[in-house]
Scaffold this active site. Structure first.
Site, PDB file in Angstrom:
ATOM      1  N   CYS A  84       0.838  -1.209   0.000  1.00  0.00           N
ATOM      2  CA  CYS A  84       0.000   0.000   0.000  1.00  0.00           C
ATOM      3  C   CYS A  84       0.870   1.255   0.000  1.00  0.00           C
ATOM      4  O   CYS A  84       1.982   1.249   0.526  1.00  0.00           O
ATOM      5  CB  CYS A  84      -0.878   0.034   1.262  1.00  0.00           C
ATOM      6  SG  CYS A  84      -2.139  -1.239   1.260  1.00  0.00           S
ATOM      7  N   CYS A 405      -4.677   1.810 -17.254  1.00  0.00           N
ATOM      8  CA  CYS A 405      -4.209   1.677 -15.870  1.00  0.00           C
ATOM      9  C   CYS A 405      -2.960   2.530 -15.651  1.00  0.00           C
ATOM     10  O   CYS A 405      -2.294   2.403 -14.629  1.00  0.00           O
ATOM     11  CB  CYS A 405      -3.940   0.210 -15.539  1.00  0.00           C
ATOM     12  SG  CYS A 405      -2.816  -0.583 -16.692  1.00  0.00           S
TER      13      CYS A 405
END
Ligand SMILES: C[S@@+](CC[C@H](N)C(=O)[O-])C[C@H]1O[C@@H](n2cnc3c(N)ncnc32)[C@H](O)[C@@H]1O
Length: 450
Positions: A84, A405
């Protein structure tokens, strides 16, 4: 750049903005300093760890003046594990960052100033992934299962991952117990020893499929693992995969079925399909469905649509149920095979799946279709091949629906396509909350032919 800082220097800096990877950016004597974990508006103490020609990389030592949007991250591994990037930022600000990232990149690289819509998010900003692939390692007799630190091969041993479902914690625990009780070893990268290299889990509904990737042909009895899983779960399958190669690719060629469910059944958009650990599918079902609905909405019943970079063909089948005809193009053989199976399973007759490189197939197809078609493209991070763009500019499909993306390659490609196309909308989606990644859907309409 005049390098005025050296490795191991420590200094206080102001963080001006966030970079494309969610890292804080400061400036020093005309050069930028990237500081992972720092937020815009903060004053921080940093330690220089890398000096490059045009930039520095620094480690965050201490936040001196904190951003009002800094929050305490719910995951105890955040900052150590490389999974993350943005758990320390309030979620509404994360969405704002992603919108600005798309708008800023399009403007910087292509001069595009078209409005970028608010980022569409799902209900879940944690526990949204339907798949994980965790490396398994063993160092000095201790088995570690987890995620690598950013840009490293150092494994962070985790007992849970908040991006995954609540099954993850139990599966990791059971896996470690199984390995310990049955003297099964984890891979040691340095010594090139050990038996298990990865575990991969795909979930759908209440069920999951676990694949244990082993690196030798030595027999491991997986029944004790099955028995342990049975104590916690009722709907699962177990496979073994053998990967003898010492590289970064997770799967070897061969899967061996061990127990339980062979595949997981799903039903979406009136399409029945089966999922396993080899399926080429998006990892966030909620956002995937929102994007697919939007794409479907953009095509009319009488259209012929090319679905370029079509993966396992789910989107192709969904579109084929609505429009006159679809051609799916995908380079990976297994994915095209999946797409063919999916088409047969759902009795779809107006879809042709082509296996090969879009850069070769699209120019040929475009010649024969002469503008009487529309396209949806969903390329990998490197964006569209030049030959694909050239083919579009020559053949002039009526609409191009572009799912990207990577804002940088999207900007590059749009910068060329706008010669002949008008942007109708730019819609970012938060497919990967807590990370810096953003998906963007852009609809382009052919300008009036002169
Ligand atoms: C981002 S995925 C999109 C998959 C699919 N549209 C979906 O929604 O699941 C990109 C796909 O493009 C395929 N691909 C990559 N390069 C390609 C190429 N040159 N020609 C055709 N397909 C390619 C990859 O194998 C992958 O399946």
């Amino acid at each position: 750049m005049e390098n005025t800082l050296k490795k191991n220097d420590e200094l206080e800096v102001e963080i001006l903005r966030l970079g494309a990877n969610g890292e804080g950016i400061a400036e020093f004597s005309g050069a930028v300093i990237f500081v992972r974990g720092a937020l815009a508006g903060e004053r921080v103490l940093v330690h220089i760890i890398k000096v490059e020609k045009t930039f520095y990389v620094a480690k965050l030592v201490k936040v001196i003046v904190s951003s009002e949007f800094r929050i305490s991250s719910p995951c105890k591994f955040f900052g150590k594990c490389g999974g993350c990037d943005l758990q320390h930022l309030a979620y509404e600000k994360e969405l704002e960052f992603k919108k600005d990232l798309v708008a800023g990149t399009l403007k910087k690289y292509a001069g595009i100033t078209h409005e970028v819509q608010q980022v569409t998010s799902g209900e879940k900003c944690y526990h949204y992934r339907n798949k994980f692939a965790f490396p398994v390692r063993e160092e000095e007799g201790t088995v570690k299962i987890g995620m690598f630190k950013t840009n490293s091969h150092q494994l962070v041993d985790i007992d849970d991952c908040l991006l995954q479902s609540d099954k993850t914690k139990k599966i990791i625990k059971i896996m470690k117990q199984f390995m310990q009780e049955n003297k099964v070893s984890g891979y040691n990268e340095e010594k090139k020893t050990g038996q298990i290299k990865h575990i991969v889990v795909r979930e759908a509904g209440d069920g999951f499929i676990l694949t244990v990737v082993v690196r030798d042909k030595n027999k491991i009895d997986f029944m004790p693992l099955v028995e342990l899983l049975k104590t916690q779960f009722s709907s699962f399958g177990v496979y073994k995969n053998i990967n003898l190669l010492e590289n970064n690719v997770i799967f070897g060629e061969k899967d061996e079925y061990i127990y339980g469910l062979k595949e997981l059944e799903k039903n979406e958009f009136g399409i029945k399909y089966f999922v396993n650990n080899r399926s080429f599918l998006q990892v966030n079902d909620e956002i995937k469905n929102l994007i697919y609905w939007q794409i479907l909405n953009e095509f009319d019943e009488d259209e012929m649509v090319i679905d370029a970079y079509s993966g396992a063909g789910l989107l192709s089948v969904i579109i084929a149920k609505k429009v006159r005809q679809v051609i799916g193009i995908e380079i990976v053989k297994e994915a095209t095979q999946n797409a063919e199976n999916l088409k047969k399973l759902n009795n779809i007759c107006n879809l042709t799946n082509k296996n090969g490189d879009c850069a070769k197939i699209i120019p040929e197809l475009a010649k024969s279709l002469k503008g009487d078609f529309s396209v949806v493209v969903d390329p990998p991070r490197k964006g569209l091949d030049k030959r694909v763009i050239e083919a579009f500019l020559i053949a002039e499909p009526k609409k191009i629906v572009y799912l990207s993306c990577n804002p940088a390659t999207l900007a590059r490609d749009l910068g060329v396509l706008v010669q002949k196309y008008e942007i109708e909308f730019i819609k970012p989606y938060d497919m990967f909350p807590q990370t810096a990644n953003v998906e963007t859907l852009v609809k382009l309409n052919l300008k009036e032919r002169v």
